[in-house]
Design an enzyme around this catalytic site. Structure first.
Site, PDB file in Angstrom:
ATOM      1  N   HIS A  83       0.865  -1.182   0.000  1.00 14.57           N
ATOM      2  CA  HIS A  83       0.000   0.000   0.000  1.00 14.57           C
ATOM      3  C   HIS A  83       0.897   1.226   0.000  1.00 14.57           C
ATOM      4  O   HIS A  83       1.856   1.288   0.755  1.00 14.57           O
ATOM      5  CB  HIS A  83      -0.896   0.024   1.244  1.00 14.57           C
ATOM      6  CG  HIS A  83      -1.738   1.266   1.313  1.00 14.57           C
ATOM      7  ND1 HIS A  83      -2.957   1.366   0.685  1.00 14.57           N
ATOM      8  CD2 HIS A  83      -1.507   2.478   1.868  1.00 14.57           C
ATOM      9  CE1 HIS A  83      -3.447   2.575   0.886  1.00 14.57           C
ATOM     10  NE2 HIS A  83      -2.590   3.275   1.597  1.00 14.57           N
ATOM     11  N   ASP A 162     -15.393   2.688   7.359  1.00 16.64           N
ATOM     12  CA  ASP A 162     -14.387   3.636   6.859  1.00 16.64           C
ATOM     13  C   ASP A 162     -15.025   4.629   5.884  1.00 16.64           C
ATOM     14  O   ASP A 162     -14.703   5.816   5.903  1.00 16.64           O
ATOM     15  CB  ASP A 162     -13.231   2.900   6.168  1.00 16.64           C
ATOM     16  CG  ASP A 162     -12.223   3.887   5.587  1.00 16.64           C
ATOM     17  OD1 ASP A 162     -11.718   4.719   6.367  1.00 16.64           O
ATOM     18  OD2 ASP A 162     -11.971   3.864   4.373  1.00 16.64           O
ATOM     19  N   ARG A 169     -14.724  12.909   7.953  1.00 17.16           N
ATOM     20  CA  ARG A 169     -13.395  13.518   8.158  1.00 17.16           C
ATOM     21  C   ARG A 169     -13.097  14.531   7.070  1.00 17.16           C
ATOM     22  O   ARG A 169     -12.571  15.616   7.331  1.00 17.16           O
ATOM     23  CB  ARG A 169     -12.317  12.424   8.166  1.00 17.16           C
ATOM     24  CG  ARG A 169     -12.342  11.584   9.434  1.00 17.16           C
ATOM     25  CD  ARG A 169     -11.504  10.329   9.268  1.00 17.16           C
ATOM     26  NE  ARG A 169     -10.115  10.648   8.989  1.00 17.16           N
ATOM     27  CZ  ARG A 169      -9.282   9.861   8.315  1.00 17.16           C
ATOM     28  NH1 ARG A 169      -9.687   8.681   7.870  1.00 17.16           N
ATOM     29  NH2 ARG A 169      -8.045  10.225   8.101  1.00 17.16           N
ATOM     30  N   SER A 184      -8.021   3.768   8.938  1.00 13.10           N
ATOM     31  CA  SER A 184      -8.650   3.785   7.622  1.00 13.10           C
ATOM     32  C   SER A 184      -7.917   2.847   6.660  1.00 13.10           C
ATOM     33  O   SER A 184      -8.526   2.014   5.982  1.00 13.10           O
ATOM     34  CB  SER A 184      -8.639   5.233   7.101  1.00 13.10           C
ATOM     35  OG  SER A 184      -9.036   5.295   5.772  1.00 13.10           O
ATOM     36  N   LYS A 188      -9.027  -1.606   5.731  1.00 11.51           N
ATOM     37  CA  LYS A 188      -9.329  -2.105   4.382  1.00 11.51           C
ATOM     38  C   LYS A 188      -8.417  -3.280   4.022  1.00 11.51           C
ATOM     39  O   LYS A 188      -8.842  -4.240   3.393  1.00 11.51           O
ATOM     40  CB  LYS A 188      -9.191  -0.966   3.369  1.00 11.51           C
ATOM     41  CG  LYS A 188     -10.353   0.036   3.507  1.00 11.51           C
ATOM     42  CD  LYS A 188     -10.197   1.247   2.626  1.00 11.51           C
ATOM     43  CE  LYS A 188      -9.274   2.264   3.219  1.00 11.51           C
ATOM     44  NZ  LYS A 188      -9.274   3.580   2.607  1.00 11.51           N
TER      45      LYS A 188
HETATM   46  N1  URA Z   1      -5.899   6.948   2.698  1.00 11.98           N
HETATM   47  C1  URA Z   1      -6.921   6.296   3.291  1.00 11.98           C
HETATM   48  O1  URA Z   1      -7.367   5.268   2.807  1.00 11.98           O
HETATM   49  N2  URA Z   1      -7.437   6.814   4.408  1.00 11.98           N
HETATM   50  C2  URA Z   1      -6.972   7.948   4.984  1.00 11.98           C
HETATM   51  O2  URA Z   1      -7.469   8.336   6.007  1.00 11.98           O
HETATM   52  C3  URA Z   1      -5.920   8.637   4.356  1.00 11.98           C
HETATM   53  C4  URA Z   1      -5.382   8.105   3.216  1.00 11.98           C
END
Ligand code: URA
Length: 438
Positions: A83, A162, A169, A184, A188
């Site tokens: 990621h 999320d 947010r 977050s 995932k």
């Molecule tokens: N990428 C994400 O998936 N979530 C965040 O909060 C910031 C960057």
């Protein structure tokens, strides 16, 4: 749940008791928490933080809020993923997924569309005619089975908590919080069911975390919270002081990635291959398929030299419905576009000073988006011909912008002003990998 008491606790800087955050997340997804209450809690977290135990509980609850994929089958190869926090020209996923698949690992990647300078991996892939990123779980499994890897878009069923929290947010200035960013991202990845993950946390003037100390803090948080959820994790903090590689945009980046996989990495594309090898080697070593990083790098390089990584990419594109006719000549993927050349006004050594201005210029041309509803223009992008420390001569082309809509060009060029400078003495570029977190 006593929601007012829950908000009070964090607003006063106290710790939540075990199970409290999990109850809050379950209530939130059920529709039992008002947006203003969830937003108040998010602001309290932004101001007062979360402990590691609280962040792990939040992340676990968010991952459990939707569907979770289980890849565990006896005798199956390890399931890995990477990621990136994102940056200009970051097409590493497109290069690394086929390389790892060709090396025998399973790489089921769920990627995003991302706001910002250029599109996310999903936007990039959608510049391939016919390519489908919205796959059902059985179709996702079939592609992974067939091609070793697949890259699909996050569905509303993955970590729905999320989706709710991120929307709030975004509208309440609470995105910039390390525990919230960690929860977050990791929720995932946990829902995706991977066993080993490497995080590429970018830092520098073109990154979402420009300060190296903050980037390192995020990297450490991603690693420790992943481990708290039972996922084997490492992180690299990497250079985003200058755009990564040659191309920045959407179809241009897919073309560069395919060229690299064809063994045609030259010039600035070398950095994309090097970073892919660095990240890939960590995963190979972590999952135990290679003894050490040096051996892993050799094996990954061999997947490119033998053409197997390219074949794997072609199989994945085909399995996800994309056309493959362009792949023998990767740059033929580019749509008709106009070109604007930015040239060196003097001779000297180039230094990227404020790379975010280049990203902003790309976004203004239509390569990225400021709001979720903005449309990406696939023809928009750029080829970067000079990097940090390169010797340039007056009149050399430094950047080749591609665009379709002339009305956007002026503003993009104004924004670029000050992105780089040409100095009279040589300078040493920063390394590609600034820190390793194991
Ligand atoms: N990428 C994400 O998936 N979530 C965040 O909060 C910031 C960057």
């Amino acid at each position: 749940l006593d929601i007012v008491g829950f908000i009070h606790r964090k607003a006063d800087g106290r710790a939540h008791g075990p199970g409290e955050i999990a109850t809050f997340v379950a209530e939130l997804v059920r529709g039992g928490v008002a947006d203003y209450q969830a937003s108040a809690w998010l602001m309290a977290v932004k101001l007062n933080g979360l402990s590691e135990a609280e962040t792990v509980e939040l992340t676990r609850a968010m991952a459990a809020s939707g569907r979770r994929i289980n890849w565990k089958v006896r005798g199956a190869p390890p399931t890995v993923d990477k990621h990136s926090t994102g940056g200009e020209g970051d097409k590493v996923t497109l290069v690394l997924v086929p390389m790892l698949a060709a090396a025998g690992l399973r790489v089921p990647t769920i990627a995003g569309r991302a706001l910002g300078f250029t599109g996310g991996t999903i936007d990039k892939l959608e510049s391939i005619p016919g390519f489908r990123t919205a796959l059902s779980e059985p179709a996702f499994r079939r592609v992974v089975q067939m091609a070793g890897g697949a890259i699909v878009a996050q569905s509303a069923h993955v970590a729905p908590a999320d989706g709710i929290l991120y929307g709030l947010r975004d509208a309440t200035a609470t995105v910039e919080s390390i525990p919230l960013i960690t929860a977050s991202i990791v929720s995932k990845k946990a829902a995706e069911g991977v066993e080993h993950i490497v995080y590429d946390v970018k830092t520098g003037s073109g990154a979402f975390m420009p300060e190296p100390a903050q980037a390192e803090k995020l990297a450490r948080s991603l690693v420790s919270v992943s481990r708290g959820l039972g996922i084997d994790a490492r992180a690299l903090v990497t250079n985003m002081y200058e755009p990564l590689g040659f191309a920045a945009g959407n179809s241009v980046e897919v073309a560069e990635a395919a060229a690299i996989l064809r063994g045609e990495a030259e010039g600035r594309s070398g950095a994309v291959l090097d970073l892919s090898l660095e990240l890939g080697a960590e995963l190979m070593a972590m999952s135990g398929v290679e003894r050490n990083r040096a051996a892993a790098k050799r094996r990954l390089s061999e997947t490119v030299a033998s053409g197997r990584a390219f074949d794997q990419f072609e199989q994945m594109v085909k399995a996800q419905g994309g056309s493959t006719g362009w792949m023998k000549k990767p740059w033929s993927l580019l749509r008709p576009h106009r070109t604007h050349l930015v040239k060196a006004v003097r001779s000297g050594w180039l230094r990227w000073k404020a790379a975010w201005k280049f990203g902003e210029a790309l976004r203004l041309l239509g390569a990225g988006r400021a709001r979720r509803t903005d449309r990406i223009l696939p023809e928009a992008g750029a080829l970067v011909r000079a990097g940090d420390g390169d010797r340039v001569t007056k009149g050399d082309v430094l950047i080749e912008f591609h665009y379709g809509d002339s009305s956007r060009l002026r503003q993009a060029l104004d924004t670029l002003d000050g992105a780089f400078e040409i100095s009279s003495g040589p300078l040493k570029p920063k390394p590609l990998v600034l820190k390793r977190i194991r």
